[in-house]
Design a protein around this motif. Structure first.
Motif, mmCIF file in Angstrom:
data_model
loop_
_atom_site.group_PDB
_atom_site.id
_atom_site.type_symbol
_atom_site.label_atom_id
_atom_site.label_comp_id
_atom_site.label_asym_id
_atom_site.label_seq_id
_atom_site.Cartn_x
_atom_site.Cartn_y
_atom_site.Cartn_z
ATOM 1 N N ILE A 183 -38.941 37.711 104.736
ATOM 2 C CA ILE A 183 -39.469 39.065 104.601
ATOM 3 C C ILE A 183 -39.949 39.497 105.978
ATOM 4 O O ILE A 183 -40.809 38.846 106.579
ATOM 5 N N SER A 184 -39.381 40.564 106.498
ATOM 6 C CA SER A 184 -39.737 41.035 107.834
ATOM 7 C C SER A 184 -40.467 42.374 107.764
ATOM 8 O O SER A 184 -40.336 43.123 106.790
ATOM 9 N N LYS A 185 -41.249 42.651 108.811
ATOM 10 C CA LYS A 185 -42.011 43.907 108.906
ATOM 11 C C LYS A 185 -42.802 44.136 107.625
ATOM 12 O O LYS A 185 -42.716 45.187 106.987
ATOM 13 N N GLY A 186 -43.574 43.121 107.242
ATOM 14 C CA GLY A 186 -44.229 43.136 105.943
ATOM 15 C C GLY A 186 -45.706 43.480 105.956
ATOM 16 O O GLY A 186 -46.364 43.505 107.003
ATOM 17 N N ARG A 187 -46.188 43.718 104.761
ATOM 18 C CA ARG A 187 -47.608 43.993 104.543
ATOM 19 C C ARG A 187 -47.994 43.425 103.190
ATOM 20 O O ARG A 187 -47.357 43.718 102.177
ATOM 21 N N LEU A 188 -49.013 42.589 103.180
ATOM 22 C CA LEU A 188 -49.511 41.992 101.939
ATOM 23 C C LEU A 188 -50.827 42.655 101.588
ATOM 24 O O LEU A 188 -51.798 42.565 102.342
ATOM 25 N N GLU A 189 -50.827 43.355 100.451
ATOM 26 C CA GLU A 189 -52.039 44.031 99.986
ATOM 27 C C GLU A 189 -52.670 43.200 98.873
ATOM 28 O O GLU A 189 -52.035 42.947 97.848
ATOM 29 N N VAL A 190 -53.870 42.761 99.075
ATOM 30 C CA VAL A 190 -54.560 41.900 98.122
ATOM 31 C C VAL A 190 -55.210 42.763 97.047
ATOM 32 O O VAL A 190 -55.957 43.691 97.353
ATOM 33 N N VAL A 191 -54.882 42.455 95.785
ATOM 34 C CA VAL A 191 -55.433 43.240 94.674
ATOM 35 C C VAL A 191 -56.953 43.127 94.638
ATOM 36 O O VAL A 191 -57.670 44.110 94.488
ATOM 37 N N LYS A 192 -57.466 41.883 94.813
ATOM 38 C CA LYS A 192 -58.899 41.655 94.876
ATOM 39 C C LYS A 192 -59.247 41.266 96.304
ATOM 40 O O LYS A 192 -58.863 40.190 96.784
ATOM 41 N N PRO A 193 -59.934 42.108 97.053
ATOM 42 C CA PRO A 193 -60.224 41.835 98.468
ATOM 43 C C PRO A 193 -60.869 40.474 98.669
ATOM 44 O O PRO A 193 -61.719 40.039 97.890
ATOM 45 N N ILE A 194 -60.405 39.768 99.722
ATOM 46 C CA ILE A 194 -60.946 38.450 100.079
ATOM 47 C C ILE A 194 -61.799 38.621 101.318
ATOM 48 O O ILE A 194 -61.321 39.107 102.339
ATOM 49 N N ILE A 195 -63.073 38.250 101.212
ATOM 50 C CA ILE A 195 -64.087 38.432 102.271
ATOM 51 C C ILE A 195 -63.929 39.810 102.947
ATOM 52 O O ILE A 195 -63.985 39.950 104.172
ATOM 53 N N GLY A 196 -63.724 40.822 102.091
ATOM 54 C CA GLY A 196 -63.676 42.195 102.581
ATOM 55 C C GLY A 196 -62.340 42.634 103.143
ATOM 56 O O GLY A 196 -62.173 43.793 103.519
ATOM 57 N N ILE A 197 -61.372 41.739 103.208
ATOM 58 C CA ILE A 197 -60.046 42.092 103.737
ATOM 59 C C ILE A 197 -59.116 42.389 102.570
ATOM 60 O O ILE A 197 -58.911 41.535 101.697
ATOM 61 N N ASN A 198 -58.549 43.605 102.526
ATOM 62 C CA ASN A 198 -57.690 43.965 101.396
ATOM 63 C C ASN A 198 -56.200 44.006 101.738
ATOM 64 O O ASN A 198 -55.367 44.243 100.857
ATOM 65 N N SER A 199 -55.848 43.775 102.999
ATOM 66 C CA SER A 199 -54.431 43.750 103.359
ATOM 67 C C SER A 199 -54.226 43.082 104.713
ATOM 68 O O SER A 199 -55.143 43.045 105.538
ATOM 69 N N VAL A 200 -53.038 42.507 104.895
ATOM 70 C CA VAL A 200 -52.659 41.914 106.188
ATOM 71 C C VAL A 200 -51.221 42.311 106.501
ATOM 72 O O VAL A 200 -50.376 42.336 105.630
#
Length: 298
Positions: A183-200
């Motif tokens: 998977i290239s040029k990707g973005r992972l959006e976390v449904v439940k934020p982890i330590i305040g981070i909701n996407s990488v």
């Protein structure tokens, strides 16, 4: 002599005419409705709980069949397509028709990309044995929301790769094989934020997986990018309903400068992240199922 040549030419014309007439009648009198109904009913018998819907079938050249607007969905969720394509072509591998294992090649457009490969069938005294090879090119995951639903997290990017499974039954993952995906040029959006981070964001997610009798081993899974780098290991026990598959995955990630720049070095998220870091890395475990994953720091 001249008469003989004339007769040969006439015979050749009749043969060509007969072939054209046969193809013409085959094309325009092709029993598309009957075939479509047969395929749909057979699919539902083999995969209860799922429905295959085909708008139209046509004969194709070279010899094969085209399926227009094919769609697979769960019976209780018809509005969400598990898979859909506007145009799928399939044709027999003619050489295989003289062997004990027949193969049918397919090619389709889906989600702005292409999926092609073959599906093989070997008849036995008990049940047929299948083998499958799939090549995936430039699939836009943002246009395929079911993939995110299966993972339990929203994921975007362009999917490429190959799947090879041999000697499996009706259920795809009964066999043994290998899956290589990127998977290239990707973005992972976390449904439940982890330590305040909701996407990488990431540049590449590389996956080499081994599958055997319903068990998927994460042989090599690496994520690379300007925001994070890391790896995963472990296994997944597959169930017929993919969303209920069991997860046993461990991973480590290293935050990079891109993540610090986006969140801000003095932000609450970065402060929480730094508290969790050990030697500059974050270790975690994912358990539960795709539908209800559990995330824990280790």
């Amino acid at each position: 002599m001249q008469e003989t040549r004339t007769k040969k030419r006439a015979l050749l014309v009749y043969i060509i005419y007969g072939m054209l007439l046969m193809f013409f009648l085959l094309y325009y009198r092709f029993p598309s409705t009957a075939l479509m109904n047969h395929i749909e009913s057979t699919f539902q018998k083999k995969y209860p709980g799922y429905t295959l819907s085909i708008e139209k079938t046509d004969i194709d050249f070279p010899p094969g069949i085209s399926f227009l607007n094919a769609r697979v969905f769960k019976n209780h969720l018809p509005e969400i397509a598990f898979f859909e394509t506007k145009h799928l072509k399939t044709r027999p591998d003619l050489i295989s028709l003289f062997r004990d294992r027949q193969r049918f090649r397919f090619d389709c457009t889906a989600y702005e990309g292409n999926i092609s490969g073959y599906f093989g069938i070997k008849e036995t005294n008990t049940e047929p044995i299948y083998d499958t090879s799939i090549s995936i090119s430039d699939i836009d995951l943002e246009k395929y929301p079911v993939f995110s639903k299966m993972l339990g997290h929203e994921i975007k990017g362009i999917l490429n790769g190959r799947i090879d499974i041999k000697d499996h039954g009706i259920v795809f993952f009964d066999g043994k094989g290998e899956i290589n995906l990127t998977i290239s040029k990707g973005r992972l959006e976390v449904v439940k934020p982890i330590i305040g981070i909701n996407s990488v964001n990431f540049d590449n997610l590389l996956m080499n997986l081994l599958i055997e009798k319903g068990r998927v081993e994460l042989r090599e899974v690496e994520i690379k990018g300007r925001e994070i780098q890391g790896s995963l290991s472990g296994n997944i026990i597959l169930k017929e309903d993919i969303s209920n598959s069991s997860l046993n995955i461990r991973g480590t990630v290293e935050p990079m400068g891109g993540l610090v720049s986006r969140l801000g070095s003095g932000s609450r998220s970065m402060k929480l992240l730094r508290r969790r870091l050990r030697n500059g890395r974050l270790s975690f475990r994912i358990s539960g199922t795709f539908e209800s994953p559990r995330f824990n720091f280790t």
